[in-house]
Design an enzyme around this catalytic site. Structure first.
Site, short mmCIF file in Angstrom:
data_model
loop_
_atom_site.label_atom_id
_atom_site.label_comp_id
_atom_site.label_asym_id
_atom_site.label_seq_id
_atom_site.Cartn_x
_atom_site.Cartn_y
_atom_site.Cartn_z
N GLU A 33 0.85 -1.20 0.00
CA GLU A 33 0.00 0.00 0.00
C GLU A 33 0.88 1.24 0.00
OE1 GLU A 33 -2.35 -0.23 3.58
OE2 GLU A 33 -3.01 -2.27 3.12
N LYS B 155 2.16 4.64 1.77
CA LYS B 155 2.23 5.13 3.15
C LYS B 155 1.82 6.59 3.13
CE LYS B 155 4.70 5.04 7.43
NZ LYS B 155 4.44 6.42 7.85
N ASP C 89 0.98 10.27 4.34
CA ASP C 89 1.67 11.11 5.32
C ASP C 89 0.67 12.07 5.94
OD1 ASP C 89 3.76 11.97 6.76
OD2 ASP C 89 4.71 13.14 5.18
N TYR D 98 -6.97 1.85 5.88
CA TYR D 98 -5.92 0.86 5.62
C TYR D 98 -6.01 -0.36 6.54
CZ TYR D 98 -3.51 3.67 9.20
OH TYR D 98 -3.19 4.38 10.32
N LYS E 254 10.42 3.54 3.56
CA LYS E 254 10.29 4.98 3.32
C LYS E 254 11.23 5.49 2.25
CE LYS E 254 8.64 7.23 7.33
NZ LYS E 254 8.97 8.02 8.48
N CYS F 101 21.58 33.87 26.92
CA CYS F 101 20.39 33.66 26.09
C CYS F 101 20.20 34.85 25.14
CB CYS F 101 19.17 33.51 26.99
SG CYS F 101 17.63 33.46 26.07
N CYS G 137 16.93 36.79 26.40
CA CYS G 137 16.76 37.51 27.66
C CYS G 137 18.10 37.80 28.36
CB CYS G 137 15.84 36.74 28.59
SG CYS G 137 16.61 35.25 29.21
N CYS H 127 18.40 27.97 28.33
CA CYS H 127 18.23 29.19 29.11
C CYS H 127 17.43 28.81 30.35
CB CYS H 127 17.47 30.24 28.29
SG CYS H 127 16.81 31.56 29.30
N CYS I 127 11.81 34.31 30.63
CA CYS I 127 12.44 34.53 29.31
C CYS I 127 11.33 34.72 28.28
CB CYS I 127 13.29 33.32 28.94
SG CYS I 127 13.88 33.38 27.26
S1 IVH Z 1 -0.93 0.13 8.85
C1 IVH Z 1 -0.85 -2.44 11.82
N1 IVH Z 1 -1.01 1.25 6.48
O1 IVH Z 1 1.87 5.02 9.43
C2 IVH Z 1 -0.07 -1.29 11.51
N2 IVH Z 1 -0.32 2.58 8.33
O2 IVH Z 1 3.85 4.20 11.94
C3 IVH Z 1 -0.84 -0.05 11.51
N3 IVH Z 1 0.20 4.89 7.75
O3 IVH Z 1 0.20 5.23 12.47
C4 IVH Z 1 -0.60 0.86 10.43
N4 IVH Z 1 -0.24 4.74 5.61
O4 IVH Z 1 -0.74 6.49 10.57
C5 IVH Z 1 -0.74 1.42 7.79
N5 IVH Z 1 -1.15 2.11 4.34
C6 IVH Z 1 -0.89 2.28 5.63
C7 IVH Z 1 -0.47 3.52 6.15
C8 IVH Z 1 -0.17 3.63 7.51
C9 IVH Z 1 0.14 5.55 6.58
C10 IVH Z 1 0.63 5.50 9.02
C11 IVH Z 1 -0.30 5.25 10.16
C12 IVH Z 1 0.51 4.66 11.25
C13 IVH Z 1 1.89 4.97 10.81
C14 IVH Z 1 2.80 3.84 11.21
#
Ligand code: IVH
Length: 670
Positions: free
Chosen positions: A118, A120, A122, A228, A317, A409, A412, A425, A431
């Protein structure tokens, strides 16, 4: 290989650093290091803790899923924990992930696992709860166990169905809320026009939008939700694979991304990554990599989880984008917690489509390590669209050495103390750069509880020059506030009453309100119990403080330095003069000492849902209890989890007090 002392020191440093960056990321929504670097810290800490479990601290981030719960919204306990993913950044890491799975399952190393891949997303993780097809609750992930109730805000998102196409009883849908690239650009343009600071990236924008108190604002923010996965569900929903689950969610009306692909073997997942990298820029929203999940649900169950991440899934990533530029100046910013952060002002450079003008240098240690100064040509990295950072020097400029942070600082002029890697500081209570955060904390519900003195009000009062420190709050008078934008006569009256009421406060809250570093509610309670009042705490030596159960050296030092800063003492004296009169509330002895655990003996057997045996044992020790190795007559508690071993049988024979996981949790919370 480190020796014991070095390992402990590094674990301490990493624990503090990760906790601090977690706070910046989740609470302030203002991260100062890249995701990549953050993951590096987490990884190093996890490896060290693995090797030296005896030094893993109770407040170690490995015990949490990350994130924090804010006080703005009511809290929601998730039906099952919302896990996070372990991150990988290289092909080798991904291949290792596949190898680990096969080893765990006892498969041949050449076997091919079926993976579902899938994007990821953001953004911000959320959970939607449906009862009989109707959306009844929506929450943020928070710390993975408890999140914030943001139902009204989630309801405004068009891709969040208010009713599912079919009634399948109870269903907890999990997914990500993101802001698309166009919406993000439009929003930032508007913010700049209105004199507001732009969001650093779409993720922060999405998170800020979901955590709005006014849902009308959320509804105007072009947010999209992608599902997801799920938490709990009733039996009506059956599925054998991850892809089947996604198809079913889609047929119920949940928005599922169309790039999902099922592949055979880890090579297929790596191909998916390459394909997605090619279309990344053309996508209407930001992604920061891909997620690789074992497709077969039975295998997922077999694989289970480790340190709050599933063994059956990993994020792969994208690596960061880098370019070369020159440092024209170094500015020092003073954060809300007093930490000085050096920032490189760069010759503007385009990195992956974004013009970068500033990059963080983190701290003096990093500057020394990389030998950075004004005039140097440097490699700058922008990863995951967070604040760019200077990676290394490419060629030195006129100055041969490393830049030195000031000893006063810049905000301040108070003395700076060196606190690990941080220059700080210590003028914490006045401050100007720290003051807004300090005042908000001072007035917060669990501290002095001054209703009406939240972030917005503090912003206005400080900007108008009406308050410069927490003492000034008590000098506000009728007419000061009522005429200001956003206040009326009534809110002025209410605020002044709340301020008056706060003078009568319990001593532990008062100590907590002072915002001494490392002094949370629990430590504040301990300080009051051990020392009684502020004067005794002030006069205590580092040794006095550190020798007390539950306090320790780092906290002791922080308290000691706080009271060595004259302006802090003056403010505290001033607070007493205006009539703040803390009283000593009854703190039951056991509570301050460690609940029902203090002085009691324990033994653990079996497996627990929410903690490992090691974690439970460490907790007991930290709370002043004893952990025994063998079952004997004089044990106070035998804590039995699932599949207990021979200790359990022996405990039965001896008629010992056997309790379960829940009983144990109650005992800790007593
Ligand atoms: S599965 C069972 N799928 O990434 C694992 N997470 O550090 C649960 N995220 O908190 C996550 N795209 O916010 C999953 N296709 C995807 C995702 C996804 C983004 C985020 C999610 C999670 C973080 C993982």
């Amino acid at each position: 290989m480190k020796n014991d002392l070095e390992a402990k020191k590094r674990i301490d440093e990493l624990t503090d650093a990760v906790n601090y960056h977690n706070y910046r990321y989740y609470m302030l929504e203002d991260p100062v290091i890249s995701d990549y670097e953050f993951d590096g810290l987490i990884k190093e800490l996890a490896e060290l803790e693995d090797e030296y479990p005896q030094y893993a601290r109770e407040d170690s981030p490995s015990k949490r899923i990350g994130g924090a719960v804010s006080e703005k919204f009511s809290q929601v306990k998730h039906g099952t924990h919302m896990l996070s993913l372990s991150n990988t950044y290289s092909k080798d890491d991904v291949i290792d992930f596949d190898g680990r799975i096969k080893r765990f399952l006892g498969y041949d190393i050449d076997a091919e696992i079926e993976y579902e891949c899938e994007l990821k997303f953001d953004g911000l993780a959320v959970e939607l709860v449906y009862e009989n097809a109707v959306l009844v609750q929506g929450s943020t992930r928070g710390d993975g166990i408890t999140g914030e109730d943001v139902t009204v805000n989630l309801r405004t998102i068009r891709t969040v169905p208010l009713r599912l196409y079919k009634d399948i009883g109870h269903l907890e849908v999990r997914g990500e809320v993101i802001m698309d690239k166009n919406g993000f650009k439009k929003l930032n343009k508007e913010r700049i026009k209105n004199g507001l600071s732009p969001f650093a990236n779409p993720r922060n924008a999405a998170s800020g939008s979901i955590r709005q108190l006014d849902s009308k604002i959320t509804s105007n923010r072009n947010l999209v939700m992608f599902g997801y996965g799920i938490g709990g569900c009733s039996k009506e929903l059956t599925f054998k694979t991850q892809i089947e689950l996604m198809d079913k969610l889609k047929s119920l009306g949940i928005n599922i991304d169309k790039n999902i692909r099922v592949v055979m073997g880890i090579r297929g997942a790596l191909d998916f990554f390459d394909d997605i990298a090619k279309i990344r820029d053309a996508l209407p929203f930001e992604i920061d990599g891909i997620v690789i999940k074992v497709n077969d649900i039975l295998l997922q169950k077999q694989l289970g989880e480790i340190s709050k991440s599933p063994r059956w899934a990993a994020a792969y990533k994208f690596s960061a984008k880098q370019e070369i530029s020159s440092i024209v100046d170094i500015e020092i910013s003073v954060g809300r917690t007093g930490i000085l952060t050096p920032v490189a002002i760069l010759d503007p450079v385009n990195i992956g489509g974004v013009v970068v003008r500033r990059a963080t240098l983190h701290n003096q240690d990093e500057i020394n390590k990389k030998n950075i100064d004004i005039g140097d040509r440097v490699l700058v990295e922008r990863s995951g669209d967070v604040i760019p950072e200077v990676i290394k020097v490419i060629s030195k400029g006129e100055r041969s050495g490393a830049f030195e942070l000031p000893d006063k600082c810049p905000c301040c002029r108070a003395d700076i103390i060196i606190d690990g890697a941080a220059y700080r500081c210590m003028n914490e209570l006045s401050c100007p750069c720290q003051i807004k955060g300090i005042i908000v904390h001072f007035a917060s519900k669990r501290a002095m509880d001054i209703e009406g003195l939240g972030e917005k009000a503090v912003d206005k009062l400080v900007d108008a020059g009406l308050i410069k420190n927490v003492l000034d709050i008590y000098y506000l008078k009728r007419g000061d506030i009522g005429s200001m934008d956003g206040f009326g006569k009534k809110s002025e009256e209410n605020l002044l009453n709340a301020i008056e009421k706060s003078k009568n406060i319990s001593y532990d809250r008062f100590i907590y309100a002072l915002g001494i570093r490392h002094v949370g509610e629990h430590i504040a309670g301990l300080l009051v119990k051990y020392f009684g009042d502020v004067n005794a705490i002030k006069n205590a030596t580092i040794e006095d403080l550190s020798s007390k159960f539950g306090i320790g050296e780092e906290i002791g030092k922080s308290i000691y330095s706080f009271f060595r800063e004259e302006s802090n003492v003056n403010i505290i004296n001033g607070l007493f003069e205006v009539g703040v009169a803390p009283y000593i509330a009854d703190v039951p002895k056991e509570k301050a000492d460690g609940g029902g655990v203090f002085g009691k003996s324990f033994i653990f057997t079996g497996k627990f849902d929410d903690f490992t045996r090691d974690e439970a044992e460490r907790l007991v020790k930290n709370m002043g209890g004893n952990v025994e190795k063998a079952v004997k007559k004089k044990l106070d508690y035998v804590v039995a989890g699932s599949n207990p071993g021979s200790k359990y049988d022996k405990a039965l024979k001896l008629h010992l007090n056997i309790i379960n996981e829940n009983d144990f949790k109650e005992l800790i919370n007593k």
